[in-house]
Design an enzyme around this catalytic site. Sequence first.
Site, PDB file in Angstrom:
ATOM      1  N   THR A 173      -3.258   2.962   1.271  1.00  0.00           N
ATOM      2  CA  THR A 173      -1.988   2.409   1.743  1.00  0.00           C
ATOM      3  C   THR A 173      -1.105   2.537   0.539  1.00  0.00           C
ATOM      4  O   THR A 173      -1.603   2.672  -0.571  1.00  0.00           O
ATOM      5  CB  THR A 173      -2.187   0.915   2.127  1.00  0.00           C
ATOM      6  OG1 THR A 173      -2.774   0.830   3.417  1.00  0.00           O
ATOM      7  CG2 THR A 173      -0.900   0.122   2.147  1.00  0.00           C
ATOM      8  N   ARG A 187      -4.762   0.653  17.407  1.00  0.00           N
ATOM      9  CA  ARG A 187      -5.122  -0.373  16.412  1.00  0.00           C
ATOM     10  C   ARG A 187      -3.964  -0.564  15.427  1.00  0.00           C
ATOM     11  O   ARG A 187      -3.375   0.403  14.950  1.00  0.00           O
ATOM     12  CB  ARG A 187      -6.384   0.078  15.679  1.00  0.00           C
ATOM     13  CG  ARG A 187      -6.848  -0.886  14.559  1.00  0.00           C
ATOM     14  CD  ARG A 187      -6.364  -0.446  13.197  1.00  0.00           C
ATOM     15  NE  ARG A 187      -6.976  -1.205  12.115  1.00  0.00           N
ATOM     16  CZ  ARG A 187      -6.572  -1.163  10.858  1.00  0.00           C
ATOM     17  NH1 ARG A 187      -5.551  -0.389  10.507  1.00  0.00           N
ATOM     18  NH2 ARG A 187      -7.167  -1.869   9.944  1.00  0.00           N
ATOM     19  N   GLY A 246      -3.015  -2.432  11.796  1.00  0.00           N
ATOM     20  CA  GLY A 246      -3.630  -3.088  10.638  1.00  0.00           C
ATOM     21  C   GLY A 246      -2.774  -4.213  10.092  1.00  0.00           C
ATOM     22  O   GLY A 246      -1.875  -4.731  10.769  1.00  0.00           O
ATOM     23  N   ASP A 247      -3.046  -4.586   8.856  1.00  0.00           N
ATOM     24  CA  ASP A 247      -2.359  -5.719   8.234  1.00  0.00           C
ATOM     25  C   ASP A 247      -0.977  -5.365   7.697  1.00  0.00           C
ATOM     26  O   ASP A 247      -0.113  -6.238   7.567  1.00  0.00           O
ATOM     27  CB  ASP A 247      -3.198  -6.255   7.071  1.00  0.00           C
ATOM     28  CG  ASP A 247      -3.472  -5.172   6.018  1.00  0.00           C
ATOM     29  OD1 ASP A 247      -3.824  -4.028   6.402  1.00  0.00           O
ATOM     30  OD2 ASP A 247      -3.324  -5.448   4.811  1.00  0.00           O
ATOM     31  N   GLY A 303      -6.506  -2.489   2.029  1.00  0.00           N
ATOM     32  CA  GLY A 303      -7.916  -2.760   2.252  1.00  0.00           C
ATOM     33  C   GLY A 303      -8.200  -2.813   3.740  1.00  0.00           C
ATOM     34  O   GLY A 303      -7.402  -2.326   4.544  1.00  0.00           O
ATOM     35  N   GLY A 354      -7.804  -3.913   6.938  1.00  0.00           N
ATOM     36  CA  GLY A 354      -6.689  -4.697   7.469  1.00  0.00           C
ATOM     37  C   GLY A 354      -7.111  -5.926   8.241  1.00  0.00           C
ATOM     38  O   GLY A 354      -6.468  -6.986   8.141  1.00  0.00           O
TER      39      GLY A 354
END
Length: 343
Positions: free
Chosen positions: A212, A240, A242-243, A263, A265
Site C-alpha cells: 500500500t 472486497r 480493505g482498511d 497490512g 486490512g
Amino acid sequence: MQVSRIAAMFFVCGMVGCAGSPKAKPGLGDGAQWAIAIHGGAGTLDRNAPAERQQEYRDALQAALMIGCERLARGDAAVDVCEAIVVLFENDPHFNAGKGAVFNEKGEHELDAAIMDGSTLRCGSVAGVRTVKSPIQLARLVMEKTRHVLLMGDGAEQFATLMGVERVPNTYVDTEARRRVLDEVLRERAEQEKAQKGAFVAPQRPQWTDGTVGCVVRDQRGHLAAATSTGGLTGKRWGRVGDSPIVGAGNYADAFAAVSCSGTGEEFIRNTVARSISARMEYGGQSLEQAVDAVVFHTLKKDDGGLIAVDRDGNLTAQYNSEGMYRGLADSKGRFEVRIFEN
Ligand code: ASP
C-alpha cells in the site's frame, strides 16, 4: 550519487529554514516546523532479494521524500503534499497502488484510497475503482466536492466521469510481476482447498504479494494530514474492500496525529487502528511513540503489517510487525532517512 546530493541540500534547507517560509504555529511544542513520513507498504521484498532490486525501492522512496521536503519547506499545505506524494507512488509500478497494483482473484484490479485533513476532519475515500488512474485524486474530490465521505464501485466511477479525472482501462494497471504472484497465490490456494476437501480458504498474506502507499505530514501551520492508496491483497475476493479507504482504520488525521497503515486490512478494520493511535493520545495522554508501539506490537498480531504516523509537534514514527516496510522519514530539523528493513 545524484540523489544523495540533492538529499543533502534538503537537510540544509530543512535545518536553516527556507527563505520566505512562514514560522511554525506557536504553542505546538518545540518539535519540527514540518515533518513527513511516507511508506510503500509493509509487504516488502525478501530480505535476501538482490541488492539492485532493493536499491530501486530506496531510490523511489528517496526521490518522493525529497519532493515532499521541498514542498513543505516552501510552505505547502499538509493535505496537498500528501496527495502529491501518493500520486507519485500510484504512477510507479514498484508499488501496490495505481499502476502496478495487485490482481484480485478474477485477474482484475479494484483500487481503494483515502485522504484526510486533520485540521478540519474533512475526508474523502473511494473503494473498488477500476478505471481511475489516480484513486487518491478522486478521493480528494470526494472530500472537496461532495457531502459524502466514501464513494464505491459504479458510483465512484460515475463521479470520476463527472469530475473529468484521467481514466485508464483496467489493464493499464497490469504488470507481469503481479500476474506471476497471482498465479502462485491461486495455485497454492487450490492446493490447500483440495487438501481441505473444497473448504473455503481465507486469503493468506505472503510477504511479497501486497503493500500500500501512504504519506502523513505536519506542515508549517501545524496542520496534519494523511493519504493512503492501495490495490489491496493479491487474490482478494472481488468486491472486497480493505482498511485503506475506511476512515479510522487504514487512514486517519486529526489535531493529535496523522496515520497511514499497511497490512492485512481486515485486522486494521477490526481494531480501528489509525484512529486508535490518536484516541490513545487524546484520551490516554500517551505520546505518539507509546500509542504506536501499543497498537503495532500489542493490539495487532505478528505479520499483520505496520504504519507511519506524525503528531502535532512534528514527531515521526514508522513501526511494523512484519519483516520490513518501505518507508522514509524527514523533517525540518534535518532528519532524512529511507529504510526497508531494520537498517
Ligand atoms: N492494507 C491493504 C489492504 O488490506 C493491503 C496492504 O497494505 O498490504 O487492502
